[in-house]
Design an enzyme around this catalytic site. Sequence first.
Site, PDB file in Angstrom:
ATOM      1  N   LYS A  70       0.794  -1.234   0.000  1.00 39.00           N
ATOM      2  CA  LYS A  70       0.000   0.000   0.000  1.00 39.00           C
ATOM      3  C   LYS A  70       0.828   1.287   0.000  1.00 39.00           C
ATOM      4  O   LYS A  70       0.387   2.308  -0.517  1.00 39.00           O
ATOM      5  CB  LYS A  70      -0.945   0.018   1.214  1.00 39.00           C
ATOM      6  CG  LYS A  70      -2.140  -0.901   1.054  1.00 39.00           C
ATOM      7  CD  LYS A  70      -3.090  -0.740   2.230  1.00 39.00           C
ATOM      8  CE  LYS A  70      -4.302  -1.610   2.045  1.00 39.00           C
ATOM      9  NZ  LYS A  70      -5.332  -1.395   3.057  1.00 39.00           N
ATOM     10  N   ASP A 106     -10.195   3.120   1.709  1.00 40.52           N
ATOM     11  CA  ASP A 106     -10.407   2.503   3.029  1.00 40.52           C
ATOM     12  C   ASP A 106     -11.141   3.436   3.995  1.00 40.52           C
ATOM     13  O   ASP A 106     -12.103   3.035   4.656  1.00 40.52           O
ATOM     14  CB  ASP A 106      -9.062   2.112   3.667  1.00 40.52           C
ATOM     15  CG  ASP A 106      -8.558   0.764   3.179  1.00 40.52           C
ATOM     16  OD1 ASP A 106      -9.372  -0.050   2.723  1.00 40.52           O
ATOM     17  OD2 ASP A 106      -7.337   0.535   3.252  1.00 40.52           O
TER      18      ASP A 106
HETATM   19  P1  NAP Z   1      -1.310  -2.778  10.932  1.00 42.49           P
HETATM   20  O1  NAP Z   1      -0.765  -1.694  10.076  1.00 42.49           O
HETATM   21  O2  NAP Z   1      -0.499  -3.984  11.213  1.00 42.49           O
HETATM   22  O3  NAP Z   1      -1.719  -2.100  12.361  1.00 42.49           O
HETATM   23  C1  NAP Z   1      -2.236  -2.854  13.419  1.00 42.49           C
HETATM   24  C2  NAP Z   1      -2.388  -1.988  14.663  1.00 42.49           C
HETATM   25  O4  NAP Z   1      -2.985  -2.779  15.695  1.00 42.49           O
HETATM   26  C3  NAP Z   1      -1.071  -1.469  15.226  1.00 42.49           C
HETATM   27  O5  NAP Z   1      -1.243  -0.150  15.682  1.00 42.49           O
HETATM   28  C4  NAP Z   1      -0.794  -2.415  16.402  1.00 42.49           C
HETATM   29  O6  NAP Z   1      -0.136  -1.814  17.495  1.00 42.49           O
HETATM   30  C5  NAP Z   1      -2.193  -2.762  16.869  1.00 42.49           C
HETATM   31  N1  NAP Z   1      -2.215  -4.102  17.494  1.00 42.49           N
HETATM   32  C6  NAP Z   1      -1.960  -5.281  16.895  1.00 42.49           C
HETATM   33  N2  NAP Z   1      -2.101  -6.282  17.796  1.00 42.49           N
HETATM   34  C7  NAP Z   1      -2.414  -5.721  18.979  1.00 42.49           C
HETATM   35  C8  NAP Z   1      -2.659  -6.235  20.281  1.00 42.49           C
HETATM   36  N3  NAP Z   1      -2.623  -7.544  20.546  1.00 42.49           N
HETATM   37  N4  NAP Z   1      -2.943  -5.372  21.281  1.00 42.49           N
HETATM   38  C9  NAP Z   1      -2.978  -4.028  21.048  1.00 42.49           C
HETATM   39  N5  NAP Z   1      -2.755  -3.476  19.832  1.00 42.49           N
HETATM   40  C10 NAP Z   1      -2.478  -4.320  18.795  1.00 42.49           C
HETATM   41  O7  NAP Z   1      -2.672  -3.332  10.335  1.00 42.49           O
HETATM   42  P2  NAP Z   1      -3.764  -2.520   9.434  1.00 42.49           P
HETATM   43  O8  NAP Z   1      -3.409  -2.642   7.993  1.00 42.49           O
HETATM   44  O9  NAP Z   1      -3.981  -1.182  10.019  1.00 42.49           O
HETATM   45  O10 NAP Z   1      -5.052  -3.444   9.646  1.00 42.49           O
HETATM   46  C11 NAP Z   1      -5.622  -3.579  10.924  1.00 42.49           C
HETATM   47  C12 NAP Z   1      -6.856  -4.465  10.874  1.00 42.49           C
HETATM   48  O11 NAP Z   1      -7.869  -3.853  10.090  1.00 42.49           O
HETATM   49  C13 NAP Z   1      -6.607  -5.846  10.243  1.00 42.49           C
HETATM   50  O12 NAP Z   1      -7.325  -6.801  10.978  1.00 42.49           O
HETATM   51  C14 NAP Z   1      -7.200  -5.700   8.855  1.00 42.49           C
HETATM   52  O13 NAP Z   1      -7.656  -6.934   8.332  1.00 42.49           O
HETATM   53  C15 NAP Z   1      -8.378  -4.759   9.143  1.00 42.49           C
HETATM   54  N6  NAP Z   1      -8.818  -4.001   7.954  1.00 42.49           N
HETATM   55  C16 NAP Z   1     -10.123  -4.126   7.598  1.00 42.49           C
HETATM   56  C17 NAP Z   1     -10.606  -3.415   6.520  1.00 42.49           C
HETATM   57  C18 NAP Z   1     -12.045  -3.579   6.132  1.00 42.49           C
HETATM   58  O14 NAP Z   1     -12.380  -3.221   5.010  1.00 42.49           O
HETATM   59  N7  NAP Z   1     -12.920  -4.048   7.013  1.00 42.49           N
HETATM   60  C19 NAP Z   1      -9.759  -2.567   5.785  1.00 42.49           C
HETATM   61  C20 NAP Z   1      -8.418  -2.438   6.186  1.00 42.49           C
HETATM   62  C21 NAP Z   1      -7.964  -3.172   7.288  1.00 42.49           C
HETATM   63  P3  NAP Z   1       1.444  -1.506  17.504  1.00 42.49           P
HETATM   64  O15 NAP Z   1       1.615  -0.230  16.701  1.00 42.49           O
HETATM   65  O16 NAP Z   1       1.771  -1.365  18.928  1.00 42.49           O
HETATM   66  O17 NAP Z   1       2.095  -2.699  16.839  1.00 42.49           O
END
Ligand code: NAP
Length: 282
Positions: A70, A106
Amino acid sequence: MITGKTKVTGVIGDPIEHSLSPIMHNAAYNHLNLDYVYVAFHVKKGKAREAIEAMKTFRIEGLNVTIPHKVDIIDYIDRIDETAKLIGAVNTLKLEEGKIWGFNTDGLGCIRALEEVTSLKDKKVLILGAGGASRAVAFQLISENIGNLYILNRTKKRAEKIAEDIKTRTGTSIFAGGLEHLKEKIKDADILIDTTPIGMHPKTDEKPLVTADMMRKNLIVKDLVYNPPKTTLLKEAEKAGAKTISGIKMLVYQGAESFKIWTGRKAPIDIMEKAILETIKR
Ligand code: NAP
């Protein structure tokens, strides 16, 4: 039927085989009788440049872009729309007169999902997590006339970086901090958006950051995780009587915005949602 005239669209990412986007988009093309097809391309990290060259060579009309491309892909596209530039990430590409445009749907997908149940004007919104999805949602919310925005993250620095970028690029100040502020900020919030992957398949029993005792009836709770459709967070929210919005809604609406960019047509939301739910249930 796929013929020599069929327009090709798809998604690039790694991993990609579990993507629900082909199911959702092909259901929409079939429903509207559009001569398009949507396929998943497994493109490994570091291969964004090759993917862009291939898109031009094969005249692929549109692509979605997912993890891990991305951000990297921005270096190789010809033009970027204003919102995607602000967010600093692209999830949709369109080929137009030999040039590739980048967009980010998004954030808008999340807004559309929220707007199904509430107006955003003057609302106080609490976002958990500070990854790519959080950035997209936060920047989009800032352009929606909300009241206040709070971003809390396990790694405080990442939340602060989003706040800093929002301040630099839009002039708006928001609150950013660590999870120690959760109890205080959730009391003040009208809407909670969890952008962490907590509760995502296969860890479907994982304890959410917010439990029923911290929520109340007039809170709106949106999870970004879409598999399972009802996460542990949404179950807790239901116990507290709060209104819930599944991650599927955002998935469908961000897809619908991409669909509109490629075809110029309004996407059949219900058909797309039904196709996804049927696939997840299997
Ligand atoms: P990402 O860039 O990896 O970010 C994940 C975030 O969650 C980080 O800030 C991380 O904290 C935090 N995190 C992860 N595990 C955690 C835990 N156990 N406890 C507390 N905080 C935690 O991922 P992303 O691309 O933003 O995506 C995040 C989620 O959104 C995924 O599940 C993805 O599938 C979903 N999503 C859904 C859609 C939709 O259309 N519905 C669209 C986009 C994404 P740290 O910074 O401390 O590591």
